[in-house]
Structure formats: C-alpha cells, structure tokens
Motif scaffolding. Structure first.
Motif, mmCIF file in Angstrom:
data_model
loop_
_atom_site.group_PDB
_atom_site.id
_atom_site.type_symbol
_atom_site.label_atom_id
_atom_site.label_comp_id
_atom_site.label_asym_id
_atom_site.label_seq_id
_atom_site.Cartn_x
_atom_site.Cartn_y
_atom_site.Cartn_z
ATOM 1 N N HIS A 1 -2.165 -2.148 -2.967
ATOM 2 C CA HIS A 1 -2.471 -1.094 -3.942
ATOM 3 C C HIS A 1 -3.853 -1.312 -4.562
ATOM 4 O O HIS A 1 -4.625 -0.367 -4.741
ATOM 5 C CB HIS A 1 -1.411 -1.042 -5.042
ATOM 6 N N HIS B 1 2.509 -5.103 -11.082
ATOM 7 C CA HIS B 1 3.914 -4.663 -10.997
ATOM 8 C C HIS B 1 4.796 -5.714 -11.656
ATOM 9 O O HIS B 1 4.489 -6.907 -11.622
ATOM 10 C CB HIS B 1 4.342 -4.493 -9.546
ATOM 11 N N ASP C 1 -4.091 -3.799 -9.888
ATOM 12 C CA ASP C 1 -2.734 -3.287 -9.994
ATOM 13 C C ASP C 1 -1.803 -4.377 -10.498
ATOM 14 O O ASP C 1 -1.996 -5.559 -10.193
ATOM 15 C CB ASP C 1 -2.259 -2.774 -8.625
HETATM 16 MG MG MG Z 1 1.060 -0.213 -7.595
#
Ligand code: MG
Length: 406
Positions: free
Chosen positions: A281, A249, A247
């Motif tokens: 995540h 961000h 993941d």
């Molecule tokens: Mg995420």
C-alpha cells in the motif's frame, strides 16, 4: 488544398542495427521512444491538419499487423490510413505509396518516418505557401541553412581544394510538399527515379519549380542508437519523478500478515478491507504520488464491497499499467517497515524479490528495511504495522528486465 500524406518508413534501419550491434531486431521506427514506437510520434506530428485527407504509410514487409496494433488507439479519429509495402530504397517506398494515393488530392506531402519531431509550425507554413496564388509552385520543402564550414577536398589524399561558399547552401529535410501529377511524371520519365533521395530532386528533374522553406528548428533524423537516445532526452524534459507513500494498519488476531506480497507467519495480521499489505500500500501510494494520480483509497474505496479481501498485488496492477501508459517505470523503491514483532530479517530477501517481481523490475532496484519502534507507540506496543516507501520513476519503458519480471 487536398493533400495525401506519405510517410516513408519502409527501411529496416541498416545503419542503426549495425551500430546497435544486433541488440535490436525490430525495424528502428518501431523502437520505443518515451513509451511509444518512434513512428507513433511521427504520425502524431501530423494530427489534426485539415488539409491532410489521407495517410499512406510505407512499412517494411511483414510489419503491417504489428503497426496496426501499436501505432494508434482504437478510437482514433482523423483521415484514413493505408499501408503499403516499403521498397528497397526510399524512393521505391514513396513510389509504392504514391500509387495508392487518391487522385482527388492534388498534392502529396512526403515525410521521413525517422523524423519524429517535424516542427508543426513549419508543416502549417508549407501548406499555406503551397497554395499561395501568387507565384504558383510545384513543390516546397523544409530546409535548413548550412551552418558548418564546408571544404571541398581531393578524394585521393584529402587535401583541401577550397572552402565552399555556404551562403546559398541548404540541407533538404522533410516534409516536402509537391504536386502529385508532377511527382508521377517524374517517376515515369526519370529512369533513375528510384535513386532519388528526396522528392524535390524528382520534381527538379522534370523541370518543376521548387522552393525551400528555411527553418532552424529541431527536426532530428534518427539514424543511429545515439540519435534515439537524443530524441528520448529531448522528449523527456523531466526524466525523473519521485513519490512518497505511508500506510498503517492495526494488528489483530485472526488475520494473516502479508508484507510485500509475502505471507509472514505470525499470530496476528493486519486489519483491512483488502489483505492489509501495508508495504504494497505504501509503495502504491508512492507510485501514485510520483505522477499525481491521487491515493490508493481513491482507486480502491474501502466502501466498495468488490474490493473486499482483494490481494494487494491486484491493486498494484492497474496502477502500474496507468503509470506505464503515462510513460514512466519504477526505477527505484526504498522502503521502511516498522514492526515490533516478528523479526523480519530472514524474510527480507524474499520480500525484496517478491516486490521486484510485482513491480516488474530487478530485485536490485528494491530496498526493504525493517525497524522496530523500541517499544514506543502503537507499533512498539505491537498494535500496528506501518510502512513508508520512496519511489523513483523514470521516463520511458522499463528495461528488458521488466519483461522477465512480469
Ligand atoms: Mg492500507
């Protein structure tokens, strides 16, 4: 043919408890086998057999409430189930159950609760043969031809007296299907009925005709902790599965930075619909990948306002519950956090502990590694944070440590 099924599960598993050296206080039939009580597997084996009109379960005293809660789902379909108190001996438990069976059912099928995998084919065949018009029987039982070489020995010194001809010897197993009226008669007439170790011997004692249905399949009786381990190995043909998650961000001003459920003091935080915890995540996606349950975005669509600002620990909860329901637990998590700043070294211990707590496992099962990107790419330029996680799931329930963790 109408049949009452009796499951003899009244014993507390004395031998099992002796060999497990007091580690388990539950009756052995309630112990976990691949995520469910052993007894639930036994019951499952008799599901959807139309001849079975009712089930009477003989349980150790004081365990009925527990059994009601743990043995089947609320929406269970099938014949009614009654509970009776188990006796000190198996035959006493069966008697208590027999008295509660409906006289509308001419036949009684008795099965040991400790045999979680009776071969279904054999159950169907027993029922078919029991009703055959030709050569009517009073009982038919599952039995296994004796394979080992047998010796008769002098009890005093162990000297071999003879090798027994095994060609006509069978080991009696369960299920055993017998005429209800005759089993009643045997209990009433035979003064030693409570010493009987199976139903066939009772029917024999009043002159009934019993046949064996030979089989050589697997019908394990769980007597010792080693048997339970064997049953687990049998059930879990694939005891491991692995999943990968990743993941990224964006890092922006005015957001808090969460990693592995820990707030990291920094001037920027991860942009996201949730709290933007990339580590959790990535782990969540690893968990989902391991069991083929999609990805985090499908579970928590960013378009759904309900999930706005949600803490990632909350997102993991239903995923972990689902995985547990499917019979798995997270045995190992390895992860990499790619973040240029701030340095994570002094947080690594806390991250490890917190992720372990969230997953319900010992910290030793979680590994956190932190890397910079050497100034390269969006992570290196401080514009983003990325995490990767590898998750290993094992079959069964998490060990005791998980109870403490949660
Ligand atoms: Mg995420």
């Amino acid at each position: 043919m109408k049949v009452s099924l009796i499951i003899a599960a009244g014993g507390r598993g004395k031998r099992f408890r002796e060999e497990s050296k007091g580690k388990s206080s539950l009756p052995k039939l309630f112990l976990d086998l691949a995520g469910r009580p052993l007894l639930a597997h036994t019951l499952e084996a008799f599901r959807k057999i139309p001849q079975i009109r009712e089930i009477v379960l003989a349980l150790p005293p004081g365990t009925q409430e527990w059994a009601k809660r743990r043995l089947w789902d609320k929406g269970r379909q099938g014949p009614p189930i009654r509970f009776v108190r188990g006796g000190r001996r198996r035959a006493e438990s069966v008697w208590n159950a027999l008295r509660r069976t409906s006289p509308k059912n001419d036949w009684v099928m008795v099965h040991d609760g400790a045999r979680p995998f009776p071969p279904r084919k054999a159950i169907v065949e027993l029922l078919r043969r029991g009703t055959a018009r030709r050569a009517p029987l009073d009982g038919i039982i599952l039995a296994r031809p004796v394979v080992p070489t047998l010796k008769r020995v002098a009890p005093k010194n162990g000297r071999v007296l003879e090798t027994v001809d095994r060609s006509s010897l069978y080991e009696a197993e369960t299920p055993q299907l017998v005429r209800r009226s005759l089993l009643f008669e045997a209990y009433r007439r035979n003064p030693k009925a409570f010493l009987a170790t199976d139903e066939s011997s009772l029917i024999e004692s009043v002159g009934g005709r019993v046949k064996v249905l030979p089989h050589s399949g697997w019908n394990l009786k769980v007597t010792t902790p080693a048997d339970l381990a064997l049953a687990e190995a049998y059930f879990c043909s694939a005891p491991l599965t692995v999943g990968f998650g990743r993941d990224t961000h964006r890092l922006v001003k005015g957001r808090k930075l969460y990693l592995g459920g820990v707030r990291i003091p920094f001037e920027k935080g991860a942009l996201g619909h949730s709290d933007g915890d990339v580590l959790l995540h990535a782990i969540a996606d690893g968990l989902l990948g391991a069991v083929g349950l999609g990805d985090l975005g499908e579970w928590f669509p960013p378009t759904n306002p309900r999930f706005k600002g949600i803490r990632s620990e909350k997102m993991l909860k239903p995923i972990l519950a689902k995985i547990q329901k499917e019979g798995w637990w997270p045995a190992r998590v390895d992860s990499v956090i790619i973040l240029e700043r701030p340095p994570l070294l002094r947080f690594k211990n806390r991250l490890q502990k917190e992720v372990a707590r969230i997953l319900g496992v010992e910290p030793g099962r979680v590994s956190i590694k932190a890397k910079t990107a050497e100034g390269l790419g969006p992570e290196g330029e401080g514009l983003a944070v990325t995490c990767e996680a590898l998750v290993l799931l094992k079959r069964g329930l998490a060990p005791f440590e998980a109870e403490r963790g949660r």
